[in-house]
Scaffold this motif. Sequence first.
Motif, PDB file in Angstrom:
ATOM      1  N   CYS A 851       0.811  -1.217   0.000  1.00  0.00           N
ATOM      2  CA  CYS A 851       0.000   0.000   0.000  1.00  0.00           C
ATOM      3  C   CYS A 851       0.844   1.267   0.000  1.00  0.00           C
ATOM      4  O   CYS A 851       0.432   2.307  -0.543  1.00  0.00           O
ATOM      5  CB  CYS A 851      -0.943  -0.011   1.206  1.00  0.00           C
ATOM      6  N   PHE A 852       1.985   1.196   0.631  1.00  0.00           N
ATOM      7  CA  PHE A 852       2.874   2.362   0.692  1.00  0.00           C
ATOM      8  C   PHE A 852       4.249   1.965   0.163  1.00  0.00           C
ATOM      9  O   PHE A 852       5.195   1.744   0.926  1.00  0.00           O
ATOM     10  CB  PHE A 852       2.998   2.881   2.124  1.00  0.00           C
ATOM     11  N   PRO A 853       4.368   1.851  -1.146  1.00  0.00           N
ATOM     12  CA  PRO A 853       5.655   1.349  -1.703  1.00  0.00           C
ATOM     13  C   PRO A 853       6.823   2.289  -1.467  1.00  0.00           C
ATOM     14  O   PRO A 853       7.969   1.858  -1.545  1.00  0.00           O
ATOM     15  CB  PRO A 853       5.353   1.203  -3.197  1.00  0.00           C
ATOM     16  N   GLU A 854       6.540   3.577  -1.180  1.00  0.00           N
ATOM     17  CA  GLU A 854       7.664   4.482  -0.941  1.00  0.00           C
ATOM     18  C   GLU A 854       8.383   4.173   0.356  1.00  0.00           C
ATOM     19  O   GLU A 854       9.457   4.726   0.635  1.00  0.00           O
ATOM     20  CB  GLU A 854       7.176   5.930  -0.916  1.00  0.00           C
ATOM     21  N   LEU A 855       7.812   3.269   1.193  1.00  0.00           N
ATOM     22  CA  LEU A 855       8.479   2.889   2.444  1.00  0.00           C
ATOM     23  C   LEU A 855       9.446   1.727   2.275  1.00  0.00           C
ATOM     24  O   LEU A 855      10.143   1.379   3.221  1.00  0.00           O
ATOM     25  CB  LEU A 855       7.417   2.494   3.487  1.00  0.00           C
ATOM     26  N   ILE A 856       9.510   1.135   1.092  1.00  0.00           N
ATOM     27  CA  ILE A 856      10.340  -0.062   0.913  1.00  0.00           C
ATOM     28  C   ILE A 856      11.811   0.267   1.094  1.00  0.00           C
ATOM     29  O   ILE A 856      12.511  -0.317   1.936  1.00  0.00           O
ATOM     30  CB  ILE A 856      10.068  -0.694  -0.473  1.00  0.00           C
ATOM     31  N   LEU A 857      12.299   1.211   0.290  1.00  0.00           N
ATOM     32  CA  LEU A 857      13.724   1.542   0.386  1.00  0.00           C
ATOM     33  C   LEU A 857      14.079   2.192   1.716  1.00  0.00           C
ATOM     34  O   LEU A 857      15.101   1.841   2.319  1.00  0.00           O
ATOM     35  CB  LEU A 857      14.112   2.441  -0.793  1.00  0.00           C
ATOM     36  N   PRO A 858      13.305   3.163   2.241  1.00  0.00           N
ATOM     37  CA  PRO A 858      13.662   3.691   3.574  1.00  0.00           C
ATOM     38  C   PRO A 858      13.700   2.620   4.646  1.00  0.00           C
ATOM     39  O   PRO A 858      14.568   2.647   5.520  1.00  0.00           O
ATOM     40  CB  PRO A 858      12.558   4.729   3.837  1.00  0.00           C
ATOM     41  N   THR A 859      12.763   1.666   4.582  1.00  0.00           N
ATOM     42  CA  THR A 859      12.766   0.597   5.586  1.00  0.00           C
ATOM     43  C   THR A 859      14.012  -0.273   5.472  1.00  0.00           C
ATOM     44  O   THR A 859      14.625  -0.631   6.484  1.00  0.00           O
ATOM     45  CB  THR A 859      11.504  -0.263   5.425  1.00  0.00           C
ATOM     46  N   ALA A 860      14.394  -0.591   4.245  1.00  0.00           N
ATOM     47  CA  ALA A 860      15.580  -1.424   4.057  1.00  0.00           C
ATOM     48  C   ALA A 860      16.838  -0.729   4.564  1.00  0.00           C
ATOM     49  O   ALA A 860      17.661  -1.326   5.273  1.00  0.00           O
ATOM     50  CB  ALA A 860      15.719  -1.787   2.582  1.00  0.00           C
ATOM     51  N   PHE A 861      17.003   0.554   4.211  1.00  0.00           N
ATOM     52  CA  PHE A 861      18.197   1.263   4.657  1.00  0.00           C
ATOM     53  C   PHE A 861      18.181   1.499   6.165  1.00  0.00           C
ATOM     54  O   PHE A 861      19.235   1.445   6.812  1.00  0.00           O
ATOM     55  CB  PHE A 861      18.324   2.582   3.911  1.00  0.00           C
ATOM     56  N   LEU A 862      17.018   1.760   6.739  1.00  0.00           N
ATOM     57  CA  LEU A 862      16.950   1.924   8.191  1.00  0.00           C
ATOM     58  C   LEU A 862      17.293   0.620   8.894  1.00  0.00           C
ATOM     59  O   LEU A 862      17.980   0.613   9.932  1.00  0.00           O
ATOM     60  CB  LEU A 862      15.551   2.403   8.590  1.00  0.00           C
ATOM     61  N   TYR A 863      16.863  -0.479   8.335  1.00  0.00           N
ATOM     62  CA  TYR A 863      17.177  -1.779   8.925  1.00  0.00           C
ATOM     63  C   TYR A 863      18.683  -2.029   8.903  1.00  0.00           C
ATOM     64  O   TYR A 863      19.271  -2.485   9.893  1.00  0.00           O
ATOM     65  CB  TYR A 863      16.426  -2.867   8.167  1.00  0.00           C
ATOM     66  N   MET A 864      19.330  -1.712   7.784  1.00  0.00           N
ATOM     67  CA  MET A 864      20.783  -1.880   7.714  1.00  0.00           C
ATOM     68  C   MET A 864      21.493  -0.948   8.680  1.00  0.00           C
ATOM     69  O   MET A 864      22.517  -1.306   9.278  1.00  0.00           O
ATOM     70  CB  MET A 864      21.253  -1.663   6.279  1.00  0.00           C
ATOM     71  N   PHE A 865      20.969   0.265   8.838  1.00  0.00           N
ATOM     72  CA  PHE A 865      21.575   1.189   9.797  1.00  0.00           C
ATOM     73  C   PHE A 865      21.495   0.641  11.215  1.00  0.00           C
ATOM     74  O   PHE A 865      22.474   0.682  11.973  1.00  0.00           O
ATOM     75  CB  PHE A 865      20.866   2.545   9.706  1.00  0.00           C
ATOM     76  N   LEU A 866      20.348   0.106  11.589  1.00  0.00           N
ATOM     77  CA  LEU A 866      20.200  -0.427  12.939  1.00  0.00           C
ATOM     78  C   LEU A 866      21.093  -1.646  13.152  1.00  0.00           C
ATOM     79  O   LEU A 866      21.654  -1.832  14.239  1.00  0.00           O
ATOM     80  CB  LEU A 866      18.739  -0.791  13.185  1.00  0.00           C
ATOM     81  N   ILE A 867      21.241  -2.472  12.138  1.00  0.00           N
ATOM     82  CA  ILE A 867      22.149  -3.622  12.262  1.00  0.00           C
ATOM     83  C   ILE A 867      23.574  -3.144  12.488  1.00  0.00           C
ATOM     84  O   ILE A 867      24.305  -3.685  13.332  1.00  0.00           O
ATOM     85  CB  ILE A 867      22.041  -4.510  11.011  1.00  0.00           C
ATOM     86  N   GLY A 868      23.988  -2.116  11.734  1.00  0.00           N
ATOM     87  CA  GLY A 868      25.339  -1.603  11.919  1.00  0.00           C
ATOM     88  C   GLY A 868      25.550  -1.013  13.295  1.00  0.00           C
ATOM     89  O   GLY A 868      26.600  -1.211  13.919  1.00  0.00           O
ATOM     90  N   VAL A 869      24.565  -0.281  13.802  1.00  0.00           N
ATOM     91  CA  VAL A 869      24.684   0.285  15.151  1.00  0.00           C
ATOM     92  C   VAL A 869      24.739  -0.823  16.193  1.00  0.00           C
ATOM     93  O   VAL A 869      25.501  -0.756  17.158  1.00  0.00           O
ATOM     94  CB  VAL A 869      23.516   1.259  15.411  1.00  0.00           C
ATOM     95  N   TRP A 870      23.947  -1.856  16.007  1.00  0.00           N
ATOM     96  CA  TRP A 870      23.953  -2.981  16.959  1.00  0.00           C
ATOM     97  C   TRP A 870      25.294  -3.707  16.954  1.00  0.00           C
ATOM     98  O   TRP A 870      25.785  -4.130  17.999  1.00  0.00           O
ATOM     99  CB  TRP A 870      22.818  -3.926  16.621  1.00  0.00           C
TER     100      TRP A 870
END
Length: 1612
Positions: A851-870
């Motif tokens: 429904c909100f395809p514009e969230l796909i790339l931001p979600t993916a990059f945010l997920y990678m950012f959180l993994i790196g911080v962890w």
Amino acid sequence: MNNLKLGVDVVSAHNLLPKDGLGSSSAFVELCFDGQKFRTTIKEKDLNPVWNESFYFNISDPSNLHYLTLDAYIYNNVKATNSRSFLGKISLTGTSFVPYSDAVVLHYPLEKRGLFSRVRGELGLKVYITDDPTIKSSIPIPATESLPSKEPSVTNAQAQTVPNAATNTHKVESRHIFHHLPNSTHHHHHQSSASAAPSPITAAVPQHGTKYEFDEMKVESQPPKVVRMYSASSSQPAEYALKETSPFLGGGRVVGGRVIHGDKTASTYDLVEKMHFLYVRVVKARDLPAMDVTGSLDPYVEVKIGNYKGITKHFEKQQNPVWNQVFAFSKDRTQASVLEVVIKDKDLVKDDFVGIVRFDINEVPLRVPPDSPLAPEWYRLGDKKGEKIKGELMLAVWIGTQADEAFSDAWHSDAAMPIDSTPAISAAIRSKVYHAPRLWYVRVNVIEAQDLVPTEKNRFPDVYVKAQIGNQVLKTKNVQARTLCSLWNEDLLFVAAEPFEDHLVISVEDRVGPGKDEIIGRVIIPLSSVDKRADDRMIHSRWFNLEKPIALDVDQLKKEKFYSRLHLRVSLDGGYHVLDESTHYSSDLRPTAKQLWKPPIGVLELGILNAVGLHPMKTRDGRGTSDTYCVAKYGHKWVRTRTIVDNLSPKYNEQYTWEVFDPATVITIGVFDNSLLGEKGSNGNKDLKIGKVRVRISTLETGRIYTHFYPLLVLHPSGVKKMGELHLAIRFTCTSFVNMLYQYSRPLLPKMHYVRPFGIMQVDMLRHQAVHIVAARLGRAEPPLRKEVLEYMSDIDSHLWSMRRSKAHFFRLMTVFSGLFAVGKWFGDICLWRNPITTVLVHVLFLMLVCFPELILPTAFLYMFLIGVWNFRYRPRYPPHMNTKLSQAEAVLSDELDEEFDSFPTSRSPDVVRMRYDRLRSVAGRIQTVVGDVATQGERLQNLLSWRDPRATAIFITFCLVAALVLYVTPFQAVAALAGFYVMRHPRFRHKSPSVPINFFRRLPARTDSMLLQRANLWDTFKRAHISHNTCFHLPKMAVSVSKKKSKQSKKVEAREICFSYSILINFFYRIPAAVFLLILIFLWSSSTTIISGKIIHVCVSSRKLNNLYCVSAGTQPNFDTPIPVINNSAISPSINGDIKEILNVVRDDLNPEIGKKVNADRKEEVANTVQAVNVVLDEQIPNAENRADKDENEVANAVEVVEEQLQLHRSWKSSKNHPVCDGRGIYVYDLPSKFNTDLVGQCHDLVPWADFCEYFNNDALGQPIPKLGKGWYQTHQYSLEPIFHTRVLKHPCRVYNEHEAKLFYVPFYGGLDILRWHFKNVSNDVKDTLPLELIKWLEKQQPWVRNAGKDHVFVLGKISWDFRRYDNSPWGTRFLELSQMQNPIKLLIERQPWHVNDIGIPHPTFFHPHSDDDIISWQLKIISSSRKSLVSFAGAPRPDQPDNIRSILINQCNSAENGMCRFMNCSSGGCDQPESVIELFKESEFCLQPPGDSPTRKSVFDSLVSGCIPVFFCPFTAYYQYPWHLSADHGKYSVFIDQEEVKQRKVNVVERLMKISPRKREDMRSFIIYEVLPGLVYGDSNSQLEKFQDAFSIAMNNLLERVTRMESNAQ
């Protein structure tokens, strides 16, 4: 039983934060370690409390010590509320714990507990490890106790207090602050004071007192105690792991990568332990007594202290010898107190005693760098009894460290044995720094050969070209020369090193028969004469005459005038980095050409401390020993430590520094055994490798010191073996953080590796040659760096096959894909609903993304950012090291090791080779199967639409049609949601059989039916080889299938593991790409749009959060047309005797009326002056014109308006940018035949009869330097503009080498030099026009010229326009610019023709050619403050036969001026030949007179402006209508105009007129000239690096590029 305990002495705190509201605190310390907690007493109302209490913690598991942390918390006791407030904390990791003997009191700064905590102060602790069984652990705090008691009874139950006899003052003195080196005297004093009044606990602790001596080096020279720290990330055995240490170095103790400074001053050698040496420099002797009967003496010096003795070389028959040798004796090993320096006479039987000098060690001075070297002194020799005798010896004796400059050249007592104490041996064991030679790639382009003369006349020669540089030999392919001419066009690549010693030898050889070649001819080319290039520019090819290699007599040589020829293009390519090591661990990535080097980003410091546990490499006196040295390589710099003889635990303590240019580089440190000492072993005279260490710079934190013991692991035929440990200290300091981050965006290798890349075979061959060249050069040094050392450090054999490395790479690949396998397994569990809650959440998330395809790339990059911080908290703390498990060195089989150590080609028996070949075939068969399966799937995908299976294709295209209709009428989000839910449906709705799409896809045909099959009995042969068949890609099993050492169970386990991974991989490929592809389609469908505009299609992607569209456009390129009028040849070629009215009418009629607007009314006065000037110019240029009195003033005014309009057009092309911006506007430079440019320069000796122009063409046509005027000043000729401009264009950043990428075309024709050579020679006009006509013919064959009729071409001509516009019968000049083909191009001239719009004036070249902005600024500051002694000056030649000429009038007025207000320099007498005199005259003058000469313009105009002198013009054509790009349109800002007619009619006195100009206005004009005009009038040198300013060349090129932009916009 484990008696290991951690002792903590809580000494004191300092400058705590007040917390009680009364400016004080009641502090106590709480210690926590390994589940145990202790507290000190409370110190009431004291911000500087002193406890001196000791606590002992039990260590439950010593092997886990490095994971434990000691936490010390300081609290303030609040009595009123029975609570506590936080004052600070300290956390110490197990890596910083040291034995008691090495422990000192250190004051640690307090740290915050949280982000908003406020702390200050320091806490003094002494932390150590002890295994004394008499020490009992302290009683821990009960769990119910919340606050510490201040009663002595409770306190004594918790801690054992160590009373200190020192007062508070002594406490402050003995405190160690981080900003100083730890003071050993304080350490010992604390121990001695503690032992003076020992408590029961401290009495049981063993006291480690150390005798205090004068040199204080005993404590620092103690070996550092290693804390056995094994890396948590390492899965290999503990003995092979990295071990962190906490040693005392020159800067203090290293704890956790930080230096805990003591009270000593830090030195430059802060990464090694300070070692003291007794240095003895033996300089020379004089007046030595004769010892032989013949009265001669063969002296040498013997320096002896204790058991160590060093000997100088001896001289024969010399009573005044000079040695100048240095001896260094380690202070730790010297036990004697007397140094003896003895001179002896060399004899055959026994050496005679000559004299002796003795020194008391306690009296030797201590030298600390940067003190200057100690001056040597003369000492009288004494006999054995101590009485003075004849002769003196010059010596210098001092005590220093390894920081002394004499350290590297000295003979060392710890690096040689008494039996080997000879000068030859000492020279071979010294520490040295080597610089590898700069390597170049030599590219030999063999084009063709002509006029080949074969040895046999009855056959066509079968020729090839052989090129050789040193030991490198390459050949071209064989070509049969049927026409006695052969064409190859092949590139041969070599490696050469500076300085170039070898020549390039090229021979053409004829293949007469098998194994029989005959040389047709040969040419030898010195590499020093080969052109160098730093980019991909084309190098001019050359023809070389081939000479016979055989010797002929002189008469025959005179008869043979005919030579075969070879066409070559040879260049030294400096744009590459010559690879002499593998790119995976390269230490330098810079190109060869130094002009391409970037500034360094940091500094790498390496301290080679010591080695322990080395394996004996040789035997001496019946025991194992080693004579080791270390070699470190980074970049071009190689370092070698001194050889430590007969020591298995050598201490080097040498520090070296490198500049770092790229963080993605590796430093390599190797340890070797010196083969020169002792007997030769089985390896002959080769240095044996002990091990090496690699450290990647990018894995190091900036500013941190890494001190570790690195295991020296070597792979032997018997398996992996640990040869010892090497103790290193490494620090990387970043000098430019921004540049370092910028490096991560740059290509790894220089640009040329991607513009013209090499093949894989070429890279390996060139790397092999580079290593051999470097080894040969460094092997000639003293001491030599041997070939086997360089090959081991460079891993020259890393490209050879190894089963072990193949398995290691396979498992590395599996590790890389393990994350994808895990994701695939997780997604499979989601689809199977193993966890319903997780599956439902994934469905919800999927629906949100649909429904909100514009969230796909931001979600993916945010997920990678959180993994790196962890993962930050689990980041590696230590640099990676050799991993035996990763390298598959632990479980490697003996046969695989034997194969890896086999030579190339093999030296094993045929049976072994056959077995290995079969094994390799089995491995290759598995790879072949996988590749075939991938190809099959791809062919099935292609056959969907190929009608190979007509029914399958019909089904598929029908499905596509239905899908298109459905997707058209159905919202895409709905389709995507249904497809996703279908893929993740519940197992209840699934079938065990494959789905319909998979069944359909597997039934599609592939091209496997067309493959030829192998023999039928091959599979039986394969089975007989006992190699089991398995569908999984089981590389390790293939490796062990021929061995019977492993059990069947282990084989099954391995097979199961690999097959499981393979099945997950297949499952992943079937599921994950479909899901990812589905999400990408959703995103693109919902956010993309298509816009069609005219002939251009834009595919754009938008977002709800963005306002702009991001588009990719495609379309056709518009036609290229230039809206510049073509001037008819009749307009510029009038008859000399024609009417002036007709001339002006033709000019006016032919010019485009749209060029500009009418001249403004407020410039009528200037136009009137110009009209008069036009008349004068026309009178002078056309002296025979008739009817001058009948000129129509209106027509002249119209002509002036045309000139004004042209100047406005020229100024409209001016660029607003201060630096070249290409933006796809490339500049293409024609590679003209040399007769049009360089050959003209070669005729410099006879260009004019009275002068030699050759000296003016030095330094890229700038001429000879003028040191008197300063940097950047050259004796430049006014006609040198063409080669100057050509040199600069070749280095322009917008230059392109493909004509299709260019928008502007530069024709480097030296037309000014061409006409100059004919000016003063009696030749016909046809001869003068020959070269221009040939140029036009050459250009008309070029496609860019034909395409736009030369409108986008530019010429630069270094003479005035009139020299190229010869009228009908005039003998002066050429008709080059009168040719119809030359009307469209732009011509840049030093003087333009006013009525030709494509003629543009650019400044004459001056004597000033700055290299940088600083050169211009320094010259501006110099002339702005110059003293102007004269009001007016004039430099020029008079016209004595023309009294009414304006020059004659100006000279008379100048000479008649009073008080020397006007100075005249007569150029006819040679006064202007010296540039220094002219510039000095203009520097000292306010105004410089610039009347027209032979033509309206003058070079003197620009010399005066560069000197800050205000020019005075008498004709507007001198400057105003010449240089619209370089001079301001407001002429009054930089010049003064006086009508020449008024001067001729004696209506005005120029000197008096100039005197009326106020000094303020003069200063304003001069400031405008110096700061605004001057930079744009000079031409920088050929390598100029101007950033703030634009010189004349940059202005011209930027405006030409701007003109290209205008042309394209008008064409559209």
